[in-house]
Design a protein around this motif. Structure first.
Motif, PDB file in Angstrom:
ATOM      1  N   VAL A 146       0.828  -1.209   0.000  1.00  0.00           N
ATOM      2  CA  VAL A 146       0.000   0.000   0.000  1.00  0.00           C
ATOM      3  C   VAL A 146       0.861   1.259   0.000  1.00  0.00           C
ATOM      4  CG1 VAL A 146      -1.875  -1.185   1.171  1.00  0.00           C
ATOM      5  CG2 VAL A 146      -0.177   0.049   2.525  1.00  0.00           C
ATOM      6  N   GLY A 147       2.179   1.084  -0.112  1.00  0.00           N
ATOM      7  CA  GLY A 147       3.087   2.220  -0.149  1.00  0.00           C
ATOM      8  C   GLY A 147       4.410   1.888   0.512  1.00  0.00           C
ATOM      9  N   THR A 148       5.299   2.855   0.504  1.00  0.00           N
ATOM     10  CA  THR A 148       6.610   2.681   1.125  1.00  0.00           C
ATOM     11  C   THR A 148       6.614   3.316   2.512  1.00  0.00           C
ATOM     12  OG1 THR A 148       7.372   4.704   0.029  1.00  0.00           O
ATOM     13  CG2 THR A 148       7.767   2.633  -1.107  1.00  0.00           C
ATOM     14  N   TYR A 149       7.715   3.139   3.227  1.00  0.00           N
ATOM     15  CA  TYR A 149       7.818   3.657   4.583  1.00  0.00           C
ATOM     16  C   TYR A 149       7.763   5.184   4.593  1.00  0.00           C
ATOM     17  CZ  TYR A 149       9.658  -1.064   5.419  1.00  0.00           C
ATOM     18  OH  TYR A 149       9.826  -2.419   5.482  1.00  0.00           O
ATOM     19  N   GLY A 150       7.094   5.715   5.611  1.00  0.00           N
ATOM     20  CA  GLY A 150       7.005   7.159   5.770  1.00  0.00           C
ATOM     21  C   GLY A 150       8.232   7.727   6.463  1.00  0.00           C
ATOM     22  N   PRO A 151       8.334   9.054   6.551  1.00  0.00           N
ATOM     23  CA  PRO A 151       9.507   9.682   7.173  1.00  0.00           C
ATOM     24  C   PRO A 151       9.512   9.512   8.684  1.00  0.00           C
ATOM     25  CG  PRO A 151       7.871  11.340   6.634  1.00  0.00           C
ATOM     26  CD  PRO A 151       7.363  10.043   6.057  1.00  0.00           C
ATOM     27  N   PRO A 152      10.693   9.434   9.294  1.00  0.00           N
ATOM     28  CA  PRO A 152      10.769   9.357  10.762  1.00  0.00           C
ATOM     29  C   PRO A 152      10.426  10.704  11.375  1.00  0.00           C
ATOM     30  CG  PRO A 152      12.972   9.501   9.839  1.00  0.00           C
ATOM     31  CD  PRO A 152      12.030   9.365   8.675  1.00  0.00           C
ATOM     32  N   SER A 153      10.015  10.679  12.625  1.00  0.00           N
ATOM     33  CA  SER A 153       9.690  11.928  13.320  1.00  0.00           C
ATOM     34  C   SER A 153      10.899  12.494  14.048  1.00  0.00           C
ATOM     35  CB  SER A 153       8.563  11.688  14.328  1.00  0.00           C
ATOM     36  OG  SER A 153       9.009  10.846  15.387  1.00  0.00           O
ATOM     37  N   ARG A 154      11.944  11.652  14.214  1.00  0.00           N
ATOM     38  CA  ARG A 154      13.140  12.014  14.976  1.00  0.00           C
ATOM     39  C   ARG A 154      12.811  12.283  16.444  1.00  0.00           C
ATOM     40  NH1 ARG A 154      16.609   9.844  11.524  1.00  0.00           N
ATOM     41  NH2 ARG A 154      16.670  10.894   9.497  1.00  0.00           N
ATOM     42  N   LYS A 155      11.723  11.669  16.922  1.00  0.00           N
ATOM     43  CA  LYS A 155      11.330  11.827  18.319  1.00  0.00           C
ATOM     44  C   LYS A 155      10.921  10.470  18.876  1.00  0.00           C
ATOM     45  CE  LYS A 155       9.541  16.537  17.705  1.00  0.00           C
ATOM     46  NZ  LYS A 155       8.335  17.396  17.804  1.00  0.00           N
ATOM     47  N   PRO A 156      11.313  10.163  20.096  1.00  0.00           N
ATOM     48  CA  PRO A 156      10.898   8.898  20.690  1.00  0.00           C
ATOM     49  C   PRO A 156       9.473   8.981  21.222  1.00  0.00           C
ATOM     50  CG  PRO A 156      12.228  10.107  22.255  1.00  0.00           C
ATOM     51  CD  PRO A 156      12.223  10.927  20.988  1.00  0.00           C
ATOM     52  N   MET A 157       8.826   7.841  21.309  1.00  0.00           N
ATOM     53  CA  MET A 157       7.509   7.787  21.923  1.00  0.00           C
ATOM     54  C   MET A 157       7.658   7.841  23.440  1.00  0.00           C
ATOM     55  SD  MET A 157       6.599   3.740  21.452  1.00  0.00           S
ATOM     56  CE  MET A 157       5.714   3.486  22.978  1.00  0.00           C
ATOM     57  N   THR A 158       6.574   8.114  24.127  1.00  0.00           N
ATOM     58  CA  THR A 158       6.600   8.129  25.587  1.00  0.00           C
ATOM     59  C   THR A 158       6.722   6.709  26.100  1.00  0.00           C
ATOM     60  OG1 THR A 158       5.193  10.094  25.616  1.00  0.00           O
ATOM     61  CG2 THR A 158       5.350   8.829  27.658  1.00  0.00           C
ATOM     62  N   PRO A 159       7.683   6.425  26.976  1.00  0.00           N
ATOM     63  CA  PRO A 159       7.852   5.059  27.480  1.00  0.00           C
ATOM     64  C   PRO A 159       6.576   4.520  28.113  1.00  0.00           C
ATOM     65  CG  PRO A 159       9.727   6.424  28.108  1.00  0.00           C
ATOM     66  CD  PRO A 159       8.708   7.347  27.514  1.00  0.00           C
ATOM     67  N   GLY A 160       6.267   3.266  27.799  1.00  0.00           N
ATOM     68  CA  GLY A 160       5.108   2.602  28.384  1.00  0.00           C
ATOM     69  C   GLY A 160       3.804   2.808  27.653  1.00  0.00           C
ATOM     70  N   THR A 161       3.791   3.607  26.570  1.00  0.00           N
ATOM     71  CA  THR A 161       2.570   3.853  25.809  1.00  0.00           C
ATOM     72  C   THR A 161       2.498   2.900  24.622  1.00  0.00           C
ATOM     73  OG1 THR A 161       3.669   5.576  24.502  1.00  0.00           O
ATOM     74  CG2 THR A 161       2.477   6.261  26.493  1.00  0.00           C
ATOM     75  N   PRO A 162       1.302   2.645  24.080  1.00  0.00           N
ATOM     76  CA  PRO A 162       1.181   1.757  22.914  1.00  0.00           C
ATOM     77  C   PRO A 162       1.888   2.343  21.698  1.00  0.00           C
ATOM     78  CG  PRO A 162      -0.947   2.101  23.975  1.00  0.00           C
ATOM     79  CD  PRO A 162      -0.010   3.084  24.595  1.00  0.00           C
ATOM     80  N   VAL A 163       2.414   1.465  20.862  1.00  0.00           N
ATOM     81  CA  VAL A 163       3.082   1.896  19.633  1.00  0.00           C
ATOM     82  C   VAL A 163       2.026   2.129  18.555  1.00  0.00           C
ATOM     83  CG1 VAL A 163       4.788   1.346  17.877  1.00  0.00           C
ATOM     84  CG2 VAL A 163       5.132   0.580  20.232  1.00  0.00           C
ATOM     85  N   ILE A 164       1.870   3.373  18.155  1.00  0.00           N
ATOM     86  CA  ILE A 164       0.964   3.743  17.061  1.00  0.00           C
ATOM     87  C   ILE A 164       1.783   4.505  16.030  1.00  0.00           C
ATOM     88  CG2 ILE A 164      -1.073   5.052  16.374  1.00  0.00           C
ATOM     89  CD1 ILE A 164      -2.204   4.648  19.156  1.00  0.00           C
ATOM     90  N   ASN A 165       1.842   3.986  14.815  1.00  0.00           N
ATOM     91  CA  ASN A 165       2.624   4.611  13.753  1.00  0.00           C
ATOM     92  C   ASN A 165       1.718   5.526  12.922  1.00  0.00           C
ATOM     93  OD1 ASN A 165       4.201   5.330  11.576  1.00  0.00           O
ATOM     94  ND2 ASN A 165       5.021   3.275  11.250  1.00  0.00           N
TER      95      ASN A 165
END
Length: 525
Positions: A137-156
């Motif tokens: 359905v497409g190629t990978y999107g750009p990174p945000s260069r920011k980490p997610m908050t520890p312990g939260t669900p991974v939502i891309n």
């Protein structure tokens, strides 16, 4: 040959069919993977939202992976997630972490860089996968260069519901796939995941050619006490339609798909060495060897490859080696759907779709994200809602086994078992394709008998292979077609030829009960 058209004297040959039409069984294990790929073009042609049939992982690389540069350059990374280390004030309650110089660091990804399809296809072929369809359905999107908050669900946020639904709709014109798999569905929000799963079930029920293999949000990092909340949310989100076409597995797998060569310093802090250096070479424990390696990495004329720099860092810095091992462990956590597609393929090839894809191991799996006991599985396997979850279990001396074979329609006596639903799809589609040869044939006794004979012969062969239960073919199935039995005179006028097929499908021995009685001692004679 029309004899009335012969006008010239001579000898003519007329060939007659010696054998009637027969039913050829359709393929039963052809998964369709829907998701994002490293690339979606080949030889200048776009393959976005185009179902592409592949037969090996090499085919997948050809169509959907980046070209590898010639040696001695580093091989291009097909999947390159980015991870960050965030210092914590105390030991983290959730998520992965390390301890360095008395400080705790959470290891968390940039969620914009997390994808599952590439590695799911890899583990599918490790477990015996064969023919498959890929819908990129497409190629990978750009990174945000920011980490997610520890312990939260991974939502891309790069994974879009509309993209996945468009890829799913592309399969409406493809009859061969027998499994729909969307590994990256768990990277959507709960609401979008619910919409996608219900659409998958509706499409599968409408086409009647495939089942859906589902993963459960939260299965990558389950809470030992609260994991049932994830299960409840999944059950609420699958709706009520097409449940016999849905199959769910839990929990996620810890695999060995990605190797140490797949992760290096470019995967840390977006490749920013200025953030990595204070952790692996702090001023309080300065190491000139590590400093020299980091300096060489930033020197484009050093003459060394990334792999060589990475190997040097691993040998020089124990903390860097520890970080790489933790990141590698995290990226190797995969949803089970891809591996289960391979297990189902292997089971079908060895036995047939009537054999439950259970009580078998999974290749490439080292452990599970949560071990479940008999009592815990019982709450997932048999429920009031009927939405059974198939659990992957660890057994001492046996390893990790698939320990469940139920669909989401667990309250149905007809379709609560996976092999019953899949065998019926196989029989229906095989007979349907074979019967097309009789479309527009005279709706008469001769045609009815030919169709009955054709289907009966096919079902007899399935019974002989153990796909139907019964002491004789007559016990295993029956085929009826005729005026006064399956059709009325009005049906004939309307052009309907109705064939009724009854089959006795094989059910698994899911619960084996051994009854023991203590016998009193008796005097010997």
């Amino acid at each position: 040959m029309n004899l009335s058209t012969i006008q010239t004297p001579g000898v003519y040959i007329q060939e007659l069919n010696a054998f009637p039409n027969s039913v050829v069984g359709v393929a039963t294990a052809v998964p369709a993977f829907i998701g994002y790929t490293p690339q979606a073009s080949y030889e200048g042609k776009s393959y976005t939202n185009v179902p592409v049939r592949i037969s090996s992982f090499s085919d997948f690389i050809t169509y959907f992976c980046l070209p590898s540069p010639p040696t001695p350059a580093n091989s291009s990374k097909q999947y390159s997630p980015e991870y960050y280390l965030i210092q914590q004030k105390s030991q983290p309650a959730k998520g992965d972490y390390i301890m360095n110089a008395g400080a705790y660091y959470s290891i968390v990804p940039d969620p914009h860089t997390i994808y599952y399809l590439y590695n799911s296809v890899r583990i599918f072929y490790e477990n015996g996968g064969g023919d498959a369809y890929i819908v990129s359905v497409g190629t990978y999107g750009p990174p945000s260069r920011k980490p997610m908050t520890p312990g939260t669900p991974v939502i891309n946020p790069n994974i879009m519901l509309n993209d996945l639904q468009t890829g799913l709709a592309a399969l409406l014109t493809t009859q061969e796939p027998t499994m729909y798999i969307c590994p990256e569905a768990t990277l959507l929000s709960l609401e979008n995941n619910a919409t996608l799963m219900q659409n998958m079930l509706n499409q599968a029920a409408g086409m009647q050619t495939a089942v859906c293999l589902f993963d459960i949000i939260g299965g990558n990092t389950p809470d030992p006490l609260l994991y049932e909340q994830d299960i409840d949310a999944f059950r609420m989100n699958t709706g009520t339609k097409g449940l016999s076409y849905g199959i769910a597995y839990y929990p996620f797998l810890r695999t060995s798909v990605m190797q140490s060569t797949d992760i290096d310093y470019t995967n840390l802090f977006g490749g920013d060495l200025s953030q990595l250096e204070p952790i692996i070479n702090p001023a309080s424990a300065y190491d000139p060897t590590i400093a020299a390696i980091l300096a060489n990495i930033q020197n484009p004329d050093s003459g060394f490859t990334i792999a060589q720099h990475n190997s040097a860092l691993i040998n020089a810095s124990p903390i860097y080696s520890l970080i790489i091992n933790h990141v590698l462990s995290d990226v190797n956590i995969l949803p089970p759907s891809g591996a289960m597609a391979g297990v189902i393929t292997t089971t079908d090839n060895e036995y047939g779709p009537w054999k439950a894809p259970a009580n078998t191991s999974i290749i490439g799996v080292t452990s599970l994200t949560i071990p479940l006991s008999d009592s815990q599985q019982g709450l997932l396997n048999v429920t009031v809602s009927g939405k059974s979850i198939n659990v992957l279990r660890v057994f001492n001396g046996l390893g990790i086994l698939v320990w469940g074979a139920r669909t989401l329609d667990g309250n149905s006596q007809d379709f609560k078992y996976i092999q019953v639903r899949r065998t019926l799809i196989f029989l229906e589609q095989s007979c349907k394709l074979a019967a097309q040869a009789y479309v527009f044939q005279p709706n008469t006794q001769n045609t009815w008998e030919a169709v009955k004979s054709m289907i009966s012969s096919f079902l007899t062969s399935i019974w002989q292979q153990g796909g139907l239960q019964g002491a004789t073919p007559g016990d295993a199935f029956s085929v009826a077609c005729g005026l006064g039995t399956t059709m009325t005179a009005e049906d004939l006028l309307n052009g309907y030829m109705i064939v009724t097929v009854k089959v006795s499908l094989v059910h698994p021995a899911e619960f084996i009960v051994l009854t023991f009685h203590q016998q009193m001692a008796t005097p010997s004679s």
